[in-house]
Design a protein around this motif. Sequence first.
Motif, short mmCIF file in Angstrom:
data_model
loop_
_atom_site.label_atom_id
_atom_site.label_comp_id
_atom_site.label_asym_id
_atom_site.label_seq_id
_atom_site.Cartn_x
_atom_site.Cartn_y
_atom_site.Cartn_z
N UNK A 62 5.42 16.78 2.86
CA UNK A 62 5.81 15.54 3.54
C UNK A 62 6.71 15.88 4.71
N UNK A 63 6.39 15.39 5.88
CA UNK A 63 7.21 15.64 7.05
C UNK A 63 8.49 14.81 7.05
N UNK A 64 8.62 13.88 6.11
CA UNK A 64 9.80 13.03 6.04
C UNK A 64 10.80 13.50 5.00
N UNK A 65 10.52 14.62 4.33
CA UNK A 65 11.43 15.07 3.28
C UNK A 65 12.64 15.77 3.89
N UNK A 66 13.72 15.97 3.13
CA UNK A 66 14.92 16.63 3.67
C UNK A 66 14.61 18.01 4.22
N UNK A 67 15.18 18.30 5.38
CA UNK A 67 15.00 19.61 5.98
C UNK A 67 13.72 19.77 6.76
N UNK A 68 12.80 18.82 6.65
CA UNK A 68 11.56 18.91 7.41
C UNK A 68 11.67 18.19 8.74
N UNK A 69 12.32 17.04 8.73
CA UNK A 69 12.35 16.18 9.90
C UNK A 69 13.54 16.48 10.80
N UNK A 70 14.65 16.92 10.23
CA UNK A 70 15.84 17.21 11.01
C UNK A 70 16.70 18.22 10.27
N UNK A 71 17.23 19.20 11.01
CA UNK A 71 18.13 20.18 10.40
C UNK A 71 19.59 19.76 10.48
N UNK A 72 19.86 18.74 11.30
CA UNK A 72 21.25 18.38 11.51
C UNK A 72 21.91 17.90 10.23
N UNK A 73 21.14 17.24 9.36
CA UNK A 73 21.68 16.74 8.10
C UNK A 73 20.69 17.07 7.00
N UNK A 74 20.96 18.09 6.18
CA UNK A 74 19.98 18.51 5.16
C UNK A 74 19.73 17.46 4.09
N UNK A 75 20.57 16.42 4.03
CA UNK A 75 20.35 15.38 3.03
C UNK A 75 19.43 14.29 3.56
N UNK A 76 19.12 14.34 4.87
CA UNK A 76 18.25 13.33 5.46
C UNK A 76 16.84 13.49 4.90
N UNK A 77 16.21 12.39 4.52
CA UNK A 77 14.85 12.46 4.02
C UNK A 77 14.41 11.15 3.41
N UNK A 78 13.09 11.00 3.32
CA UNK A 78 12.49 9.77 2.80
C UNK A 78 11.66 10.12 1.58
N UNK A 79 11.87 9.40 0.50
CA UNK A 79 11.08 9.64 -0.71
C UNK A 79 9.61 9.30 -0.47
N UNK A 80 8.74 9.97 -1.22
CA UNK A 80 7.33 9.59 -1.22
C UNK A 80 7.16 8.24 -1.91
N UNK A 81 5.99 7.59 -1.74
CA UNK A 81 5.81 6.25 -2.31
C UNK A 81 6.04 6.20 -3.82
N UNK A 82 6.59 5.07 -4.27
CA UNK A 82 6.82 4.86 -5.69
C UNK A 82 5.59 4.29 -6.37
N UNK A 83 5.80 3.52 -7.40
CA UNK A 83 4.69 2.98 -8.20
C UNK A 83 3.72 2.19 -7.33
N UNK A 84 2.43 2.40 -7.57
CA UNK A 84 1.40 1.67 -6.84
C UNK A 84 0.25 1.35 -7.77
N UNK A 85 -0.20 0.10 -7.75
CA UNK A 85 -1.36 -0.33 -8.53
C UNK A 85 -2.36 -0.95 -7.57
N UNK A 86 -3.59 -0.47 -7.63
CA UNK A 86 -4.64 -0.94 -6.74
C UNK A 86 -5.70 -1.69 -7.54
N UNK A 87 -6.04 -2.90 -7.09
CA UNK A 87 -7.09 -3.71 -7.70
C UNK A 87 -8.23 -3.83 -6.68
N UNK A 88 -9.47 -3.61 -7.14
CA UNK A 88 -10.56 -3.67 -6.18
C UNK A 88 -11.89 -4.00 -6.81
N UNK A 89 -12.86 -4.27 -5.93
CA UNK A 89 -14.24 -4.49 -6.38
C UNK A 89 -15.20 -3.87 -5.39
N UNK A 90 -16.41 -3.59 -5.88
CA UNK A 90 -17.48 -3.01 -5.07
C UNK A 90 -18.77 -3.72 -5.42
N UNK A 91 -19.43 -4.28 -4.40
CA UNK A 91 -20.63 -5.08 -4.61
C UNK A 91 -21.77 -4.51 -3.77
#
Length: 766
Positions: free
Chosen positions: A731-760
């Motif tokens: 992930x380019x948004x994780x700590x140390x990937x996007x900026x070196x100025x602050x090693x604690x900077x970073x964005x978590x990957x997505x949390x819980x996700x439920x997908x509902x769908x149909x195919x016809x």
Amino acid sequence: MKLRIVSCLFFLFFQVSAFANAIDFKGKVIDAKTHETLPGAVISIPDLHVSVATNNKGEFTFRAIPARGRYVVQVQYLSYKTLTQTVDFSSTTPIIFELQSSIIETHEVVITGTPITAGSRYNSTSASVVTKDQLMGSSTNLIDALARAVPGVSQITTSQAISKPVIRGLSYNRVVTLNDGVKQQGQQWGDEHGIEMDQFQAERVEVLRGAASLQYGSDALGGVINVIDPPTPAEGNIKGEVLSNYSTNSGLINTSVMLSGNENGFVWRGRGTYQNAHEFNTPAGYYINSGFNQTNFSGLLGVNKSWGYSHLNFSYFKNNIGFYDSEPGDPLYTNNKSRTIDFPRQDIRHYKLALNNNFIFGSSSLKLDLGYQKNQRRELAETTIPNLFFDLNTYSLDAKYYLPESNGWRPVIGISSSLGHSVNLGEELLIPAYDELSTGAFVYAKKTWDQNTFSAGARFDYIKNKGKAQNNDNGDVVFTGFDNKFANVSAALGFTHVFNDDLSFKANAGSAFRAPNPAELGSNGVHEGTARYEIGNANLSPERSYQADATLEYGSGVVTGSFGLYENYIHDFIYASNTNKEQITVVDEATGLPRAYDAYRYGQVNANLYGFEGNLTLHPVAFIHFENTFSYTHATNESFDRPLPLIPAGVLHNTLRFEPKIKGISDFYISAGIDNYFKQSRIDATFETPADGYTLINAGIGATFKIGSQPLKIYASASNLGNKRYYDALSRLRPGRYSQEDPTYGVYNPGRNITFGFYLPFGTNK
């Protein structure tokens, strides 16, 4: 003059081909043991782009197809082993395909992305096929879906809308994405540049792992992703589909509609897809301005005749993606779920025309693919006036002539060429305007005897890159320009051996190369999407790869699986790095204030990548499937004796799937899965930080119902059910990937996700 020459060539092809004889290819599909007919079985001829289903009597007919030639035919039916068989069309006797009942349906599949179409057991390339069902899960884009399904495939992500494919540790311009026989050209050099392609347009996707430069030239060091559109229906029929799903994490709404037909050999298809999502949710909150919306329209017009086919494909892809331009210490999350995309953002548009032809000349044939693509990438900082605006136009040609088979040898000769022209239309500059010419030719031959297959080939490539010098308004030099020429000869050997119906072996060895791209050669500026200053090197040499791999595959009634090993040594491997914490200060034109950016310079090292990948599925009883896939890549910078950057962590996917028989319902399943991502501590410490391991819990349920004779598939899938806080290694948004100025900077990957769908799916079966 060019148009006149092309027109004359096509006129000549059609005149010669008009004398081709046509036949009706008829047959029946039955159970191998009971000899009962199997209505609804699907028969496909991939090289002719046609398919048909058997009627109530288990019979099928292909009308007006070539009367000569040998073609691979694939037969599929639920709860039966997929059958692939080479058929000689000179025989007019109706054929009977006998399918064997099995809980394994896809052990043997057809691979079309190699020089000669063949069943996977007789194809030395390590390949996996991802079906339409697998593309309709909880993924947010095409590459996200492939990374979940195929061992050895990962993704470099930037938020939820952007995924770059990684195959065996290689990405960017080292992986070719192919659709309609044409290489996708969409500024692949950029860290946050995704694949401009509709994930729902594909009938299936072939993932070829390992160097494929023999057929595709430069850029195929890591592998090929071959996106295959649905085959045209049989003559006199119409096929269509409607699919939609909704994901709870980002409110992602996907809707896609397709309709296709064939009337007296005139074929057509149209599709429209729309996606819309608000900010994605992490266990810490919604990541600011991470929504996106995407629109795609595509279509086909063409003819299927006894001389082959000619199809004109066209598509328009538009994507708007939000970014968050924050400084370390700024808040990253919000409680809002707005679908309004604020600045900064990307506005991406991709236009494509592809003319695909297969001309049959008795026992030989010519495949000719012509393409035109226009890729416009706007990066908008504060207004609709682009800061960066890349406009790339690419013209391409790919031709393969299949000579008649002789003494078991099947020879192919091919040529390919492309011309790219890119200009800068934005206020800021990052890479110079450039012209890129690429041309190549290859020879390939394949021989099958007994249970063995041997293949060999060689290729010559010539590439010319010319970057244009440019000064800014005050006369300072921005780009000095470059004029580079690269040439290369590559070769490949392949071997397969089928021990019996259950066990087979394949191996490859060969060389490949990749020419430096214009961004690596000439970058000089701030890349808004990556928040860094990038500096190219006009003296870069081509990458040269020497690779080998071997795979053992097994499939019986209880156990199916494969295990493969590979090694890839790359001389003059190119990548950008930030050394000595170098920074360059640039004055922001909007605010007039200086801002310091990490400086990333392109350089070269010798690299060695090796690893393993595989899958193991256990079927203790017919309704239980325990599926497991695993992969690991070890990559070393040999020049400095340290790890290469951007290498995926080892991963193990485990899924337990129940498929009980329920009266009145077909294809019912319930699944539960665990994804184990191991710690990635092998990093380039000059600008990377380690990523901890993590485990995710997933689940799914689905079934197909009959409304009269109309099937309707309904499903739900869940990912990260435990709402785990984690950072993926790529992930380019994780700590140390996007900026070196602050090693604690970073964005978590997505949390819980439920997908509902149909195919016809719907259509006729005359």
